[in-house]
Structure formats: C-alpha cells, structure tokens
Scaffold this active site. Sequence first.
Site, PDB file in Angstrom:
ATOM      1  N   CYS A  86       0.839  -1.200   0.000  1.00 19.90           N
ATOM      2  CA  CYS A  86       0.000   0.000   0.000  1.00 19.90           C
ATOM      3  C   CYS A  86       0.875   1.252   0.000  1.00 19.90           C
ATOM      4  O   CYS A  86       1.592   1.495  -0.953  1.00 19.90           O
ATOM      5  CB  CYS A  86      -0.983  -0.046   1.169  1.00 19.90           C
ATOM      6  SG  CYS A  86      -2.369   1.084   0.969  1.00 19.90           S
ATOM      7  N   HIS A 203      -3.435  -5.692   0.970  1.00 18.37           N
ATOM      8  CA  HIS A 203      -2.784  -5.894   2.273  1.00 18.37           C
ATOM      9  C   HIS A 203      -2.726  -7.362   2.691  1.00 18.37           C
ATOM     10  O   HIS A 203      -3.636  -7.833   3.397  1.00 18.37           O
ATOM     11  CB  HIS A 203      -3.576  -5.139   3.346  1.00 18.37           C
ATOM     12  CG  HIS A 203      -3.401  -3.660   3.298  1.00 18.37           C
ATOM     13  ND1 HIS A 203      -2.371  -3.009   3.935  1.00 18.37           N
ATOM     14  CD2 HIS A 203      -4.121  -2.700   2.684  1.00 18.37           C
ATOM     15  CE1 HIS A 203      -2.459  -1.712   3.724  1.00 18.37           C
ATOM     16  NE2 HIS A 203      -3.512  -1.482   2.963  1.00 18.37           N
ATOM     17  N   GLU A 205      -1.018  -8.640   4.985  1.00 21.74           N
ATOM     18  CA  GLU A 205      -0.874  -8.757   6.449  1.00 21.74           C
ATOM     19  C   GLU A 205      -2.239  -8.693   7.152  1.00 21.74           C
ATOM     20  O   GLU A 205      -2.352  -9.021   8.321  1.00 21.74           O
ATOM     21  CB  GLU A 205       0.075  -7.669   6.977  1.00 21.74           C
ATOM     22  CG  GLU A 205      -0.520  -6.292   7.185  1.00 21.74           C
ATOM     23  CD  GLU A 205      -0.696  -5.482   5.903  1.00 21.74           C
ATOM     24  OE1 GLU A 205      -0.541  -6.053   4.798  1.00 21.74           O
ATOM     25  OE2 GLU A 205      -0.999  -4.270   6.003  1.00 21.74           O
TER      26      GLU A 205
END
Lengths: 230, 81
Positions: A86, A203, A205
Amino acid sequence: MKAAVCVFPGSNCDHDCYHVLKHVMGLDTEFVWHRERDLSRFDIIVVPGGFTYGDYLRTGAMAKLSPIMEGITEEAKKGKPVIGICNGFQILIEGGLLPGALIANRSLKFICSYVYLRTETSNTPFTAGIEKGRVLKIPIAHYQGNYFAHPDLLKELNDNDQVVFRYCSPEGEVTDEANPNGSLENIAGVCNRERNVVGMMPHPERCAERELGSVDGRLLFESVVNYVAG
Amino acid sequence: MKAHVYVTMRRGVLEPQGRAVQKSLENLGYTQVKGVRIGKFIEVELDGVSRQEAENILEEICRKLLANPVIEDFRFEIVEE
C-alpha cells in the site's frame, strides 16, 4: 531469520505487519525507525502501509527522502527480499525501486474492501510458493492505488514478467468490473527487474489468520520465509 | 527572490479530480467547458542566489521532489528578484 518493519511518521499498518511476521510466522522481527540507515542485519524488509508525512505533495514523496531509504536501497541491491504494501508500495515507487506511478482512484473514493487477485508470476520471493494463476482474496484500503505506466514501460513489465498480481473476478477473470481503482491492465502489484523487490496495493498482512476472514495473505509470508531459508 | 512553480498531470494521464469538476460545471450549465485538469501551484522563496542559480535550483528541486516526472510536467517562473 530476521525481519524488519520500517516505520515512518504516519505509518499505520506497521503493527499488523509486525504481528504477522513475529507471531504468525515466528520470525525475529524488529521495528526500524526511518532515521536508521543500516538494515544489513535483516533478511526480509517490509515497508508497511499508512499515510507517511500525511501524503503531502504526493503519496510517498517525502518518505523517499528518509535516511532509511538508503538502507532499503542498499539491501535491495544485494538481492534481499523487500516488499512494499500500500503506502509502502507508493514509497518504493517514489524512491525509484519499483517502476510506474500510483495516482488517485478513478472513482475519487477511498476504497476499503476485499478484492480478488490473480497471481501472475511465481518468480518472486513473495510468490514463490503460489502457483501462477491462483486467485487470492486479499483486502485493499487506499485512495491512490490506480497504477499507471507509459505504454513502453507497460510492455516492458509484461515482457519481463514483472506484473505480480492483477485484480480479477472470484473466478480469476481479469475484467474492468473487477478493477476497483482504474489501474492499467488491472495491475495490483509489480516487481523490479531483479525480482527481489515487490510492491502491491492489497494488504496480505490483514488476512493471514483465519479469524480475519481469509488466510491467503499468509501465502506471501510463507513464500518469502521458505525463499530465505533456501 | 520569489518563484512560482506549476505542476500539472502529463497529457495521457487520467486526472480524476479535473474530470469531476468538469462534470459539475456541466451541471451548472457550462457545457462549453470541455476539459478541466487540476494541478499544483507552489510558491518558493530563495535567498542569496543569482537568477541563473535560482533557475538551476528550481529545475533540480522540481525533478527531485516537487514533481514526479513519470506522471507530471512542471514549469516555473521567477516573479520577484
């Protein structure tokens, strides 16, 4: 195996990345403040998302001048795996480690939702364990994720297999309806020519544990751990 | 010394803000307005440099930071000696 999570003023996905690297993957993980220059003790470098320097001027434009960028560039040159997620992707692009540009979403809206990505290459440290063509469900959360490249660069990226992910339908079709932000050719992630630096708007994560609705993001972290372990 | 720097999106790069503003102008009845592109205006003050030095510095800072040459064009003018 040691992982670094780079922290800039305005990073806000740093703790999520740290959590996945440390508690899910079990790596020796450290936050590294952007004033540091030496990252040579690390095997994996993560540039997390956020709004560094309030996105002043352009996303990532200020962060690219932080001292830590010297360390990131140096370790990248040695071939160590580096991923920008990002805002981290925006920073690596501004810093010249990745090609292209990221501009405002065509809808002019901040988009926060799960999307589907088609894995376009297994030939990066972060996708080595993901077969080409596999569809991953990973969330995005950005206002400036609209990937842009001039036609010559776009051709080069395709010719060199540097497109890592494209936005797609749940079935893996790359269509305009599946393109959340207007990115050229639905590009969601790219790598450098040497293939060790990867940048992506989604994302991973945020979806590395079952409790969070998808574990597809974990595949990227598993890939890089296996890659480093050899 | 004072300079004005203008940073604009390069032709061929989508500029969604300008497009939205153009649509709004259309809604106001200004159908003659066929294109709007929004850019940045930056005022820079310099001290202790000649005009030539100032121009060199401005060129450099535009390339290094103020504009992203992949998507943006820039131009500047010195407005106060």
